[in-house]
Design a protein around this motif. Sequence first.
Motif, PDB file in Angstrom:
ATOM      1  N   UNK A   1       0.816  -1.212   0.000  1.00  0.00           N
ATOM      2  CA  UNK A   1       0.000   0.000   0.000  1.00  0.00           C
ATOM      3  C   UNK A   1       0.845   1.255   0.000  1.00  0.00           C
ATOM      4  N   UNK A   2       1.997   1.197   0.650  1.00  0.00           N
ATOM      5  CA  UNK A   2       2.897   2.345   0.687  1.00  0.00           C
ATOM      6  C   UNK A   2       3.587   2.609  -0.639  1.00  0.00           C
ATOM      7  N   UNK A   3       3.645   1.620  -1.510  1.00  0.00           N
ATOM      8  CA  UNK A   3       4.280   1.788  -2.817  1.00  0.00           C
ATOM      9  C   UNK A   3       3.332   2.405  -3.855  1.00  0.00           C
ATOM     10  N   UNK A   4       2.048   2.412  -3.551  1.00  0.00           N
ATOM     11  CA  UNK A   4       1.051   2.851  -4.532  1.00  0.00           C
ATOM     12  C   UNK A   4       0.817   4.351  -4.411  1.00  0.00           C
ATOM     13  N   UNK A   5       1.040   5.087  -5.510  1.00  0.00           N
ATOM     14  CA  UNK A   5       0.809   6.535  -5.481  1.00  0.00           C
ATOM     15  C   UNK A   5      -0.683   6.855  -5.328  1.00  0.00           C
TER      16      UNK A   5
ATOM     17  N   UNK B   1       1.461 -16.571  10.017  1.00  0.00           N
ATOM     18  CA  UNK B   1       1.822 -16.853  11.407  1.00  0.00           C
ATOM     19  C   UNK B   1       1.908 -15.597  12.257  1.00  0.00           C
ATOM     20  N   UNK B   2       1.950 -14.430  11.603  1.00  0.00           N
ATOM     21  CA  UNK B   2       2.023 -13.151  12.323  1.00  0.00           C
ATOM     22  C   UNK B   2       1.150 -12.142  11.604  1.00  0.00           C
ATOM     23  N   UNK B   3       0.685 -11.135  12.348  1.00  0.00           N
ATOM     24  CA  UNK B   3      -0.075 -10.042  11.754  1.00  0.00           C
ATOM     25  C   UNK B   3      -1.511 -10.428  11.441  1.00  0.00           C
TER      26      UNK B   3
ATOM     27  N   UNK C   1      -5.442  -5.629   7.181  1.00  0.00           N
ATOM     28  CA  UNK C   1      -4.656  -4.808   6.243  1.00  0.00           C
ATOM     29  C   UNK C   1      -5.340  -4.722   4.887  1.00  0.00           C
ATOM     30  N   UNK C   2      -5.951  -5.817   4.437  1.00  0.00           N
ATOM     31  CA  UNK C   2      -6.682  -5.806   3.160  1.00  0.00           C
ATOM     32  C   UNK C   2      -7.860  -4.837   3.236  1.00  0.00           C
ATOM     33  N   UNK C   3      -8.534  -4.812   4.365  1.00  0.00           N
ATOM     34  CA  UNK C   3      -9.652  -3.861   4.542  1.00  0.00           C
ATOM     35  C   UNK C   3      -9.152  -2.420   4.487  1.00  0.00           C
ATOM     36  N   UNK C   4      -7.990  -2.167   5.082  1.00  0.00           N
ATOM     37  CA  UNK C   4      -7.406  -0.814   5.037  1.00  0.00           C
ATOM     38  C   UNK C   4      -7.118  -0.400   3.596  1.00  0.00           C
ATOM     39  N   UNK C   5      -6.558  -1.313   2.813  1.00  0.00           N
ATOM     40  CA  UNK C   5      -6.276  -1.014   1.412  1.00  0.00           C
ATOM     41  C   UNK C   5      -7.575  -0.751   0.646  1.00  0.00           C
ATOM     42  N   UNK C   6      -8.578  -1.567   0.883  1.00  0.00           N
ATOM     43  CA  UNK C   6      -9.849  -1.395   0.192  1.00  0.00           C
ATOM     44  C   UNK C   6     -10.501  -0.069   0.556  1.00  0.00           C
ATOM     45  N   UNK C   7     -10.308   0.383   1.794  1.00  0.00           N
ATOM     46  CA  UNK C   7     -10.873   1.683   2.193  1.00  0.00           C
ATOM     47  C   UNK C   7     -10.203   2.832   1.446  1.00  0.00           C
ATOM     48  N   UNK C   8      -9.008   2.611   0.922  1.00  0.00           N
ATOM     49  CA  UNK C   8      -8.300   3.608   0.101  1.00  0.00           C
ATOM     50  C   UNK C   8      -8.641   3.464  -1.380  1.00  0.00           C
ATOM     51  N   UNK C   9      -9.527   2.527  -1.711  1.00  0.00           N
ATOM     52  CA  UNK C   9      -9.910   2.313  -3.101  1.00  0.00           C
ATOM     53  C   UNK C   9      -8.970   1.385  -3.850  1.00  0.00           C
ATOM     54  N   UNK C  10      -8.159   0.636  -3.119  1.00  0.00           N
ATOM     55  CA  UNK C  10      -7.205  -0.294  -3.731  1.00  0.00           C
ATOM     56  C   UNK C  10      -7.806  -1.699  -3.695  1.00  0.00           C
ATOM     57  N   UNK C  11      -7.949  -2.280  -4.856  1.00  0.00           N
ATOM     58  CA  UNK C  11      -8.493  -3.629  -4.961  1.00  0.00           C
ATOM     59  C   UNK C  11      -7.451  -4.626  -4.470  1.00  0.00           C
ATOM     60  N   UNK C  12      -7.893  -5.647  -3.718  1.00  0.00           N
ATOM     61  CA  UNK C  12      -6.993  -6.688  -3.218  1.00  0.00           C
ATOM     62  C   UNK C  12      -7.475  -8.034  -3.746  1.00  0.00           C
ATOM     63  N   UNK C  13      -6.590  -8.708  -4.482  1.00  0.00           N
ATOM     64  CA  UNK C  13      -6.882 -10.040  -5.010  1.00  0.00           C
ATOM     65  C   UNK C  13      -5.944 -11.040  -4.355  1.00  0.00           C
ATOM     66  N   UNK C  14      -6.377 -12.281  -4.261  1.00  0.00           N
ATOM     67  CA  UNK C  14      -5.521 -13.330  -3.711  1.00  0.00           C
ATOM     68  C   UNK C  14      -5.399 -14.466  -4.714  1.00  0.00           C
ATOM     69  N   UNK C  15      -4.201 -14.985  -4.827  1.00  0.00           N
ATOM     70  CA  UNK C  15      -3.919 -16.150  -5.656  1.00  0.00           C
ATOM     71  C   UNK C  15      -3.356 -17.219  -4.730  1.00  0.00           C
ATOM     72  N   UNK C  16      -4.057 -18.338  -4.624  1.00  0.00           N
ATOM     73  CA  UNK C  16      -3.620 -19.407  -3.730  1.00  0.00           C
ATOM     74  C   UNK C  16      -2.661 -20.337  -4.470  1.00  0.00           C
TER      75      UNK C  16
END
Length: 157
Positions: free
Chosen positions: A108-112, A128-130, A135-150
């Motif tokens: 999130x810090x890398x995204x302008x 195992x930590x965090x 954090x994904x919710x925080x990014x989404x609140x900034x309008x940043x889409x979060x995708x996961x690839x398993x």
Amino acid sequence: MTLTVLRASIFLLLILALAGWQLMFPAYGQTVVFVAAQSASLGQTNAVWDYIRQSVEAKSPEDRFAVVAVGEEAVVDQSLSARTEALPLSSVVAKHQTDLASGLRLAGGLIPEGSNARVVLVSDGEETRGDALEEAKQLQSRGIRVDTIHVTSETGP
């Protein structure tokens, strides 16, 4: 008359400058930050690297990408760039813990601001930590889409 218009224009521009007025231009292209899990639970799999490499090869020329490697800590493996190919992952992280939340936070810090952006978490999901979900919710609140690839280890868990 001309002098009055000039003074009024200067006054208006001064007021707008003091109010913090900004011109916003539309963002072209997409900014993607890959968060690549590098933990011991993935073993020697190439699945994370393969996904990133294929995604970068398919991107549009105006798209930018970065890669964050995650183990016990998160580090920037490849900075934000419009390159046409991703380099193999080269960062060394402690692999006995996985802090996906720190990876998402760093991404999130890398995204302008104002970017058409998304973060792609490429992981087996073993955290195992965090708190990656928070954090994904925080990014989404900034309008940043979060995708996961398993991805899974080639040798199994």
